[in-house]
Design a protein around this motif. Structure first.
Motif, mmCIF file in Angstrom:
data_model
loop_
_atom_site.group_PDB
_atom_site.id
_atom_site.type_symbol
_atom_site.label_atom_id
_atom_site.label_comp_id
_atom_site.label_asym_id
_atom_site.label_seq_id
_atom_site.Cartn_x
_atom_site.Cartn_y
_atom_site.Cartn_z
ATOM 1 N N THR A 104 3.880 1.868 3.739
ATOM 2 C CA THR A 104 3.664 2.763 2.595
ATOM 3 C C THR A 104 4.903 3.617 2.309
ATOM 4 O OG1 THR A 104 2.513 4.330 4.063
ATOM 5 C CG2 THR A 104 1.139 2.814 2.761
ATOM 6 N N SER A 118 -1.264 3.329 -2.567
ATOM 7 C CA SER A 118 -2.554 3.062 -1.939
ATOM 8 C C SER A 118 -2.605 1.603 -1.515
ATOM 9 C CB SER A 118 -3.689 3.366 -2.917
ATOM 10 O OG SER A 118 -4.938 3.057 -2.332
ATOM 11 N N THR A 119 -3.244 1.350 -0.408
ATOM 12 C CA THR A 119 -3.399 -0.007 0.091
ATOM 13 C C THR A 119 -4.864 -0.414 0.006
ATOM 14 O OG1 THR A 119 -3.908 0.634 2.368
ATOM 15 C CG2 THR A 119 -1.579 0.455 1.779
ATOM 16 N N CYS A 151 1.312 0.306 -10.330
ATOM 17 C CA CYS A 151 0.099 0.134 -11.132
ATOM 18 C C CYS A 151 0.384 0.595 -12.559
ATOM 19 C CB CYS A 151 -1.025 0.961 -10.528
ATOM 20 S SG CYS A 151 -2.609 0.733 -11.329
ATOM 21 N N PHE A 154 -3.373 3.530 -13.751
ATOM 22 C CA PHE A 154 -4.155 3.944 -12.600
ATOM 23 C C PHE A 154 -5.636 4.075 -12.941
ATOM 24 C CE2 PHE A 154 -6.291 7.400 -10.378
ATOM 25 C CZ PHE A 154 -6.258 6.927 -9.079
ATOM 26 N N TRP A 158 -8.693 2.187 -11.156
ATOM 27 C CA TRP A 158 -9.758 2.952 -10.499
ATOM 28 C C TRP A 158 -11.125 2.540 -11.034
ATOM 29 C CZ3 TRP A 158 -10.190 6.496 -6.595
ATOM 30 C CH2 TRP A 158 -11.402 7.168 -6.498
ATOM 31 N N VAL A 164 -9.359 3.273 -4.427
ATOM 32 C CA VAL A 164 -8.452 4.236 -3.818
ATOM 33 C C VAL A 164 -9.289 5.131 -2.896
ATOM 34 C CG1 VAL A 164 -6.790 6.074 -4.248
ATOM 35 C CG2 VAL A 164 -6.966 4.165 -5.854
ATOM 36 N N THR A 166 -9.542 7.575 0.770
ATOM 37 C CA THR A 166 -8.762 8.595 1.464
ATOM 38 C C THR A 166 -7.747 8.024 2.447
ATOM 39 O OG1 THR A 166 -10.603 10.127 1.242
ATOM 40 C CG2 THR A 166 -8.921 10.695 2.855
ATOM 41 N N THR A 168 -6.310 5.273 2.687
ATOM 42 C CA THR A 168 -5.439 4.202 2.201
ATOM 43 C C THR A 168 -4.257 4.720 1.405
ATOM 44 O OG1 THR A 168 -6.593 3.874 0.083
ATOM 45 C CG2 THR A 168 -7.443 2.667 2.000
ATOM 46 N N VAL A 169 -4.071 6.026 1.369
ATOM 47 C CA VAL A 169 -3.079 6.631 0.480
ATOM 48 C C VAL A 169 -1.974 7.346 1.263
ATOM 49 C CG1 VAL A 169 -2.719 8.332 -1.367
ATOM 50 C CG2 VAL A 169 -4.807 6.944 -1.337
#
Length: 192
Positions: A104, A118-119, A151, A154, A158, A164, A166, A168-169
């Motif tokens: 990241t 984000s993953t 992206c 976004f 979403w 997205v 918590t 993963t960011v």
């Protein structure tokens, strides 16, 4: 030989009655292949052994809330003390692959205008099965590829994937701190 500076990353972990999970969570942060990591764990008024487990880890900063204030309050408390260039939040019952931080951070350094990355994630459902999210369309898989991409919209992403989460960011700390943190009164999906 010129050494490249490795930017510090702060990982913020709110905890509440997490004695069963917190050790594994912290171990996965300590085990990251990325080397310059600050860990801030916030015990949110736990009534179990969480605080004692946190204090066993010498490489983390432990903050305490006297009473349970919720994860948003604890995340904000940690965020305001973060000293890393980048910040990530990890819930006490979650954990990362060993290359989460390095991947990241590499993305944010490649795309200097990006505020966050984000993953996807892999979870385990109540029956022990694997859950992968988000499940991208073939068109999106082609666009994002293996190494990721910016992206283009976004809010569309979403609304399509609700992808997205918590843990993963990774984001730029300066931008996150400008927001003054998360709104602690919005506890719709949090346990008290």
């Amino acid at each position: 030989m010129i050494m490249k500076k490795i930017n510090k990353v702060t990982v913020i972990i709110p905890t509440y009655n997490a004695e069963k999970f917190i050790g594994r969570c912290i171990d996965t942060v300590i085990s990251q292949i990325y080397e310059n990591v600050e860990i801030i764990a916030i015990d949110d008024g736990s009534s179990d052994n969480t605080i004692n487990i946190l204090k066993e880890f010498k490489k983390i900063k432990v903050l305490e809330n006297e009473t349970n204030q919720g994860p948003a309050y604890s995340r904000t408390k940690g965020l305001m003390q973060a000293s890393g260039e980048y910040v990530a939040f990890l819930d006490a019952d979650d954990y990362w692959d060993e290359d989460f931080i390095s991947a990241t951070v590499a993305f944010l350094e490649k795309y200097e205008d990006a505020v966050a990355v984000s993953t996807g994630y892999i979870g385990i459902d109540l029956k022990g099965g694997t859950v992968e999210k988000p499940k991208l369309s073939e068109e999106d898989k082609a666009y994002y590829g293996e190494k990721g991409n910016i992206c283009p919209d976004f809010f569309e992403f979403w609304s399509t994937y609700f992808g997205v989460l918590t843990g993963t960011v990774m984001m730029r700390t300066s931008v996150a701190q400008q927001t003054k943190g998360q709104r602690s009164e919005l506890r719709l999906t949090e346990k008290i």
